[in-house]
Design an enzyme around this catalytic site. Structure first.
Site, PDB file in Angstrom:
ATOM      1  N   GLY A  18       0.799  -1.210   0.000  1.00 53.89           N
ATOM      2  CA  GLY A  18       0.000   0.000   0.000  1.00 53.89           C
ATOM      3  C   GLY A  18       0.833   1.260   0.000  1.00 53.89           C
ATOM      4  O   GLY A  18       0.423   2.291  -0.553  1.00 53.89           O
ATOM      5  N   ASP A 146       1.746  -6.547  13.218  1.00 52.43           N
ATOM      6  CA  ASP A 146       1.427  -7.269  11.983  1.00 52.43           C
ATOM      7  C   ASP A 146       2.202  -8.581  11.929  1.00 52.43           C
ATOM      8  O   ASP A 146       2.764  -8.948  10.893  1.00 52.43           O
ATOM      9  CB  ASP A 146       1.753  -6.401  10.766  1.00 52.43           C
ATOM     10  CG  ASP A 146       1.094  -6.914   9.486  1.00 52.43           C
ATOM     11  OD1 ASP A 146       0.182  -7.766   9.587  1.00 52.43           O
ATOM     12  OD2 ASP A 146       1.487  -6.466   8.398  1.00 52.43           O
TER      13      ASP A 146
END
Length: 263
Positions: A18, A146
């Site tokens: 992203g 994450d």
């Protein structure tokens, strides 16, 4: 024409995320010296956005302070003709997601010795990050946020390294993530992340517990038709016992998994 970023020659595009592109590159030195590195370059659409640039530089600054055999090392950060990038060590191997997919397709289980070795290495790397202090001797309070199979690299030489501290939470970060936005891969989020409440190192421990469950049983712990249903299952906290999905699992390992997943 060969593309260059500062002193690096770009060889191959590896992946896109992203915020950034990931590139394989080479740096050359005297007497034929060369070394392969991985470059993370901010994507063109974000290159003029000061907020993204600051977030990107924050990630590099944070990762560069983590020196551990189980964390990918950041060597350099730079800017060339408006392109911001940082250079990391090149890891010759595969991510854990790829290995788990191959194991599942073969309808096999990962050897327990491998499971324990991988999770122990990741836990050691995370502990280093969690305990890291800044130059002022104050805790950085790093939380990866994450921890997932795609961010764990298994080298062909047997090394295990955690990558991508791009959304990590740390006291030293200058730019905070936007409020109201979820960070991390949904299936590996902690209940606190799903509820968007404050997180600490326990969120990483929980996520590693989810990864360990998947490695040990070759089944995804949280999987559903929508992110909402996945998050609901995480927050509800109904965890199928690991030995239900893999009866030969040692009770001691099953207890470790359930302890990591305790909320």
């Amino acid at each position: 024409m060969t593309e260059r970023l500062g002193r690096y020659t770009v060889l191959k595009h590896l992946a896109s995320g992203g915020m950034a592109d990931v590139l394989l590159a080479r740096t050359d030195g005297v007497q034929g010296f060369e070394r392969h590195v991985v470059l993370k370059r901010i994507r063109a659409e974000h290159a003029k956005d000061e907020r993204f640039i600051e977030m990107f530089v924050d990630e590099a600054r944070l990762a560069a302070q983590l020196h551990h055999q189980n964390i990918v090392q950041v060597h350099d950060i730079g800017e060339a003709n408006g392109d911001y990038f940082f250079a990391m060590e090149y890891l010759h191997g595969e991510d854990l997601r790829s290995l788990l997919s191959k194991t599942a397709k073969a309808k096999q289980h990962m050897p327990l010795g491998h499971v324990v070795a991988i999770v122990s290495a990741v836990a050691a790397g995370l502990h280093h990050a969690h305990e890291r202090k800044g130059p002022d001797k104050k805790p950085l309070n790093v939380v990866h946020r994450d921890v997932s199979p795609s961010n764990i690299i298994i080298g062909y030489d047997g090394s295990v390294k955690i990558v991508d501290f791009g959304i990590a939470k740390a006291a030293m970060r200058q730019v905070e993530t936007r409020s109201g936005s979820l960070k991390g891969k949904v299936s590996y989020m902690s209940p606190e992340q799903c509820k968007m409440t404050p997180v600490d190192r326990r969120s990483d421990i929980y996520a590693l517990g989810v990864v360990l469950y998947e490695m040990a049983t070759t089944t995804r712990l949280f999987k559903n038709d929508s992110d909402y249903l996945v998050m609901d299952a995480i927050c509800t906290g109904k965890i199928p016992l690991p030995r239900v999905r893999r009866p030969d699992l040692p009770n001691e390992l099953a207890m470790i998994i359930m302890t990591a997943l305790a909320t």
